[in-house]
Design a protein around this motif. Sequence first.
Motif, PDB file in Angstrom:
ATOM      1  N   LEU A 420     -16.519  48.930  57.102  1.00  0.00           N
ATOM      2  CA  LEU A 420     -17.517  48.327  56.217  1.00  0.00           C
ATOM      3  C   LEU A 420     -17.481  46.801  56.354  1.00  0.00           C
ATOM      4  N   ALA A 421     -18.230  46.129  55.512  1.00  0.00           N
ATOM      5  CA  ALA A 421     -18.357  44.674  55.590  1.00  0.00           C
ATOM      6  C   ALA A 421     -17.728  44.007  54.373  1.00  0.00           C
ATOM      7  N   ARG A 422     -17.066  42.882  54.635  1.00  0.00           N
ATOM      8  CA  ARG A 422     -16.564  42.053  53.542  1.00  0.00           C
ATOM      9  C   ARG A 422     -17.268  40.707  53.591  1.00  0.00           C
ATOM     10  N   GLU A 423     -17.788  40.290  52.446  1.00  0.00           N
ATOM     11  CA  GLU A 423     -18.525  39.034  52.356  1.00  0.00           C
ATOM     12  C   GLU A 423     -17.724  38.011  51.559  1.00  0.00           C
ATOM     13  N   PHE A 424     -17.601  36.820  52.108  1.00  0.00           N
ATOM     14  CA  PHE A 424     -17.056  35.684  51.366  1.00  0.00           C
ATOM     15  C   PHE A 424     -18.216  34.714  51.121  1.00  0.00           C
ATOM     16  N   TYR A 425     -18.499  34.436  49.839  1.00  0.00           N
ATOM     17  CA  TYR A 425     -19.668  33.621  49.504  1.00  0.00           C
ATOM     18  C   TYR A 425     -19.268  32.404  48.677  1.00  0.00           C
ATOM     19  N   VAL A 426     -20.054  31.371  48.832  1.00  0.00           N
ATOM     20  CA  VAL A 426     -19.942  30.158  48.028  1.00  0.00           C
ATOM     21  C   VAL A 426     -21.338  29.845  47.507  1.00  0.00           C
ATOM     22  N   LYS A 427     -21.491  29.821  46.193  1.00  0.00           N
ATOM     23  CA  LYS A 427     -22.786  29.540  45.566  1.00  0.00           C
ATOM     24  C   LYS A 427     -22.688  28.243  44.768  1.00  0.00           C
ATOM     25  N   PHE A 428     -23.595  27.331  45.040  1.00  0.00           N
ATOM     26  CA  PHE A 428     -23.657  26.071  44.314  1.00  0.00           C
ATOM     27  C   PHE A 428     -25.008  25.988  43.615  1.00  0.00           C
ATOM     28  N   THR A 429     -24.983  25.838  42.302  1.00  0.00           N
ATOM     29  CA  THR A 429     -26.208  25.809  41.503  1.00  0.00           C
ATOM     30  C   THR A 429     -26.331  24.472  40.795  1.00  0.00           C
ATOM     31  N   VAL A 430     -27.515  23.880  40.869  1.00  0.00           N
ATOM     32  CA  VAL A 430     -27.809  22.621  40.187  1.00  0.00           C
ATOM     33  C   VAL A 430     -28.984  22.850  39.251  1.00  0.00           C
ATOM     34  N   GLY A 431     -28.809  22.491  37.986  1.00  0.00           N
ATOM     35  CA  GLY A 431     -29.864  22.675  36.997  1.00  0.00           C
ATOM     36  C   GLY A 431     -30.122  21.415  36.201  1.00  0.00           C
ATOM     37  N   LEU A 432     -31.386  21.209  35.836  1.00  0.00           N
ATOM     38  CA  LEU A 432     -31.776  20.091  34.985  1.00  0.00           C
ATOM     39  C   LEU A 432     -32.260  20.620  33.645  1.00  0.00           C
ATOM     40  N   ARG A 433     -31.882  19.923  32.598  1.00  0.00           N
ATOM     41  CA  ARG A 433     -32.312  20.315  31.252  1.00  0.00           C
ATOM     42  C   ARG A 433     -32.844  19.090  30.521  1.00  0.00           C
ATOM     43  N   PHE A 434     -34.024  19.262  29.885  1.00  0.00           N
ATOM     44  CA  PHE A 434     -34.632  18.211  29.080  1.00  0.00           C
ATOM     45  C   PHE A 434     -34.859  18.753  27.666  1.00  0.00           C
ATOM     46  N   ASN A 435     -34.554  17.929  26.669  1.00  0.00           N
ATOM     47  CA  ASN A 435     -34.749  18.315  25.268  1.00  0.00           C
ATOM     48  C   ASN A 435     -35.688  17.339  24.582  1.00  0.00           C
ATOM     49  N   ASP A 436     -36.515  17.875  23.689  1.00  0.00           N
ATOM     50  CA  ASP A 436     -37.437  17.033  22.942  1.00  0.00           C
ATOM     51  C   ASP A 436     -37.785  17.745  21.639  1.00  0.00           C
ATOM     52  N   LEU A 437     -38.493  17.024  20.759  1.00  0.00           N
ATOM     53  CA  LEU A 437     -38.911  17.584  19.474  1.00  0.00           C
ATOM     54  C   LEU A 437     -40.395  17.934  19.550  1.00  0.00           C
ATOM     55  N   TRP A 438     -40.701  19.240  19.508  1.00  0.00           N
ATOM     56  CA  TRP A 438     -42.077  19.717  19.430  1.00  0.00           C
ATOM     57  C   TRP A 438     -42.230  20.549  18.162  1.00  0.00           C
ATOM     58  N   PHE A 439     -43.477  20.682  17.714  1.00  0.00           N
ATOM     59  CA  PHE A 439     -43.814  21.540  16.584  1.00  0.00           C
ATOM     60  C   PHE A 439     -43.035  21.165  15.324  1.00  0.00           C
TER      61      PHE A 439
END
Length: 445
Positions: A420-439
């Motif tokens: 069978l197969a063995r996988e070695f993975y590296v995942k890099f995630t970048v996220g942006l978050r903005f907050n504001d006052l609505w309603f």
Amino acid sequence: MRSNKHLTLSLLFTFSALGAWAQATVNTSEPKAGRINSPYTRYGIGNMVDTRSAGLRGMGGIANGYAKDYTINAYNPASYTYLNRTTLEFAIDMQSNNVRIGDNVTKSGTFTISQFNLAFPLKQRHLAMNLGYTPISKVYYNSADSVMVQGLGKTLQTHNGEGNLNFAYIGLSGGAKGFSVGVNAGYLFGNIRNSSYFNVIDSNSSYTRNTDISRKDIYGGLYWKGGMMYKASLKNNQYISAGATGTLSQKINTSRSEYFVAGTDTVLNNPGGAITDTVSAVYDKKGKMTMPAEFGFGIHYGKANNYDFGLDITYADWSVFNRFGASEANIGQNAYRISIGGEVIPNVKATPKQYFSAMTYRFGAYYGKDYVYWDQTNTNINYYGLTVGLQLPFRPYYEQSGALNMSLDMGNRGTIANDLAREFYVKFTVGLRFNDLWFRRPKYD
């Protein structure tokens, strides 16, 4: 007003990027480079995508019971109720994957959009709404193997495929006195193509025999996921929160086209090219895909915005999975994942000169069993990984205006036992978050 302009520009940029990405990933007859080549995506609906946010990925994925004032947790829609401000989040993924089969190692990498969410409180601590999009699963594999067949000689067997499933949804939650319930409901859509080729390549043959078996399924249907959560306040700003998520087995509309072509090609002299015959062909056959039921539970302990630690368990019943009423090979009875993790902010009241103390430091680990199961040798496909993450606030006094989130996930999946197969993975995630006052209604003295 200025913050609203920033949010509007971010929305326009995000939708433009989504449109460009959608155009760039239109399926073609052959797989493209620049994607994760994973042999296990040949089965079922491919590799399940981690639908958690960039921040939660850095904590091992402890999402079932997590709720914060300024962060969207779309994994459990009940968490929207606890939001204090309108929040926009989007993220991108970068992943590398090394696949080992015996002594052979192949490498691949990808860069994709991870998710998009825009959530806003409609009534503070009582009612909230979210608009979201996330990939659900991804398929890409491309493998070839030379095999000696008695009477034919050396043959080349090639398998490749590509595709994805996606979920666009509206989330709604409501609650009171620390308790909340919510649901994400929307449209699940996408397509998956699987192809297999068999070619005789023995140079001693005066002709070659070729076969091409391909199938493409197009999916589209309503889909939902529910959640509930309770957050209890303790002494000294401490709290305990517990959450549960679940989705029942659901049927998704499917349209299938498939064909089986066989032919011969004379090696010595054939100016007319290959002689082929379509053995069978079916176009736009209508049916259903039955998705598995999935349930999760999580519990968290923390103190205000200083720290949070949690434990998560998810379980999925894949015994019900089928397409067009037929069960499929190498699909297990169930899948599960156990995660632990946490986050710490050293100083939530840090000054600009103490920026590193205002950052959020995250860590976690997980272990699970995949839904892919190798029938021939009764082998489970297990996986495990370690995660770390950082949150960099736009302003060095907590996170009320927004932040940049980063997470790193390193892990292994599968085994080289039984060929069978063995996988070695590296995942890099970048996220942006903005907050504001609505309603919010303005108050006047």
